[in-house]
Design a protein around this motif. Structure first.
Motif, short mmCIF file in Angstrom:
data_model
loop_
_atom_site.label_atom_id
_atom_site.label_comp_id
_atom_site.label_asym_id
_atom_site.label_seq_id
_atom_site.Cartn_x
_atom_site.Cartn_y
_atom_site.Cartn_z
N ARG A 158 7.25 79.76 -8.33
CA ARG A 158 7.22 78.65 -7.37
C ARG A 158 7.75 77.40 -8.06
O ARG A 158 7.50 77.17 -9.25
CB ARG A 158 5.78 78.40 -6.89
N GLU A 160 7.47 73.52 -6.95
CA GLU A 160 6.94 72.61 -5.94
C GLU A 160 7.26 71.15 -6.23
O GLU A 160 7.15 70.30 -5.35
CB GLU A 160 5.41 72.77 -5.84
N ASP A 164 7.48 71.26 -12.22
CA ASP A 164 7.74 72.71 -12.21
C ASP A 164 9.18 73.00 -12.63
O ASP A 164 9.43 73.91 -13.42
CB ASP A 164 7.51 73.28 -10.81
N ASP A 196 11.69 82.35 -5.17
CA ASP A 196 10.36 82.16 -4.58
C ASP A 196 9.62 83.50 -4.57
O ASP A 196 10.12 84.49 -4.05
CB ASP A 196 10.49 81.64 -3.15
N ARG A 198 7.32 84.57 -2.94
CA ARG A 198 6.99 85.10 -1.62
C ARG A 198 8.10 85.98 -1.05
O ARG A 198 7.89 86.69 -0.07
CB ARG A 198 6.64 83.94 -0.69
N ASP A 232 14.63 72.10 1.78
CA ASP A 232 13.60 72.65 0.90
C ASP A 232 12.22 72.58 1.57
O ASP A 232 11.44 73.54 1.51
CB ASP A 232 13.58 71.87 -0.41
N LYS A 236 9.77 75.77 2.58
CA LYS A 236 8.35 75.86 2.20
C LYS A 236 7.48 76.09 3.43
O LYS A 236 6.55 76.90 3.42
CB LYS A 236 7.91 74.58 1.49
N ASN A 240 5.25 79.39 3.83
CA ASN A 240 3.80 79.17 3.76
C ASN A 240 3.04 79.95 4.83
O ASN A 240 1.81 80.05 4.79
CB ASN A 240 3.47 77.67 3.89
N THR A 273 16.21 82.38 -0.73
CA THR A 273 14.91 82.06 -1.33
C THR A 273 15.02 81.63 -2.79
O THR A 273 14.02 81.50 -3.47
CB THR A 273 13.95 83.26 -1.22
N LEU A 275 15.24 79.25 -5.85
CA LEU A 275 14.74 77.91 -6.10
C LEU A 275 15.57 77.18 -7.14
O LEU A 275 15.87 76.00 -7.00
CB LEU A 275 13.28 77.99 -6.56
N TYR A 312 15.35 71.61 -4.91
CA TYR A 312 14.69 72.79 -5.47
C TYR A 312 15.17 74.04 -4.78
O TYR A 312 14.65 75.10 -4.93
CB TYR A 312 13.16 72.66 -5.29
#
Length: 313
Positions: A158, A160, A164, A196, A198, A232, A236, A240, A273, A275, A312
């Motif tokens: 991740r 954020e 990061d 990401d 996810r 971005d 998210k 989420n 996806t 980042l 990001y």
């Protein structure tokens, strides 16, 4: 008659692994499949078959061409017809890539944790008895057989905020220093992506709606309809909504990834996806491949690690 000759081809490839000591050298038992006749248009004719370790039967790796290579039997034409000639294989390429995964894997896990996928396309034109990466490096240094390390390193995590991002920059820099310390950063062409996490979730992979939303979001950014920051934030917001997986489920999903198709479709992979993305060329690789010398960096400072994605995203 053709069927009998085909059987002889299979037996010839299989026996070559035993009689030439290759099965012993690789420490593997092999499956032989998909035999086909090949020709270069002149007099050269050969039969080629896919080979892969028997231990992968029944696993996702059985159908992953990253773990397959070829066994070859040359055919010689004579007065009495065709007869079998030289028998060889290129499975050493697979062994070298797997050996690199083991060699670099410890450092990568130390830096980034367990959620790292390595996919290599290493060039090292040498048949070996010992395919450990330490021995590959030793042979390279002693005999001058060039070792070119190409491929991709995919880190699932991740990003954020700025902290990061800078942490990943620091970790990637440390990995490059490890390559330098081990003497393996001379000829390097690597893609390093932070994706990401996810992207690995079942709720992502099973949802066409989520994928379509990410595609539309990406296109809006590419068409300058929204800013990188807004894109971005939208990404998210979309991700989420996904159900969180356990650590073991994430690891299992990484292990199920088909390495041979990882770059074939941006929709399937990181395009929507990703980042952070960093292209890593070693100075010698740039010089020897006549690339733009403005891209040449020594990676002696952390700011040499650059990310090419906006924001990001």
């Amino acid at each position: 008659m053709k069927k009998l000759f085909r059987i002889l081809i299979v037996l010839s490839i299989a026996l070559s692994f035993i009689s030439c000591g290759k099965e012993e050298r690789y420490g593997e038992e092999f499956e032989i499949k998909y035999i086909g006749r090949r020709s270069d248009g002149d007099d050269d004719i050969w039969y080629q078959a896919e080979i892969y370790p028997s231990k992968y039967v029944g696993t996702v790796k059985e159908h992953d061409k990253y773990y397959r290579d070829s066994g070859t039997v040359n055919v010689k034409k004579g007065i009495l017809g065709e007869k079998l000639g030289f028998v060889g294989d290129t499975y050493g390429i697979v062994k070298i890539n797997e050996s690199a995964e083991e060699f670099y894997g410890k450092k990568l896990k130390e830096l980034f944790g367990e959620n790292v996928l390595q996919v290599y396309d290493i060039r090292f034109n040498r048949v070996l008895e010992d395919y450990s990466f330490g021995n590959i490096i030793k042979v390279w240094k002693e005999e001058g057989v060039r070792l070119t390390i190409k491929g991709g390193i995919y880190i699932f995590g991740r990003v954020e905020n700025d902290e990061d991002r800078e942490q990943y920059r620091k970790q990637i820099y440390e990995f490059i220093q490890f390559m330098k310390e081990t003497g393996t950063f001379e000829y390097v062409d690597l893609d390093i992506e932070v994706i990401d996490i996810r992207r690995l979730y079942d709720s992502f992979n099973n949802s066409d709606k989520i994928k379509k939303m990410l595609i539309n979001n990406r296109k809006s950014w590419e068409n300058n309809e929204i800013s990188a920051k807004d894109s971005d934030n939208k990404r998210k917001e979309i991700l989420n909504t996904l159900n969180v997986l356990t650590k073991n489920e994430v690891t299992n999903n990484i292990n199920e990834i088909n390495r041979s198709t990882i770059n074939e479709s941006p929709f399937k992979w990181s395009y929507y996806t990703v980042l952070l993305y960093s292209k890593i060329y070693s100075p010698k690789y740039i010089l020897n491949n006549h690339l733009d010398e403005e891209k040449k960096k020594e990676y002696n400072k952390i700011t040499d690690i650059e990310f090419d994605m906006g924001g990001y995203y």
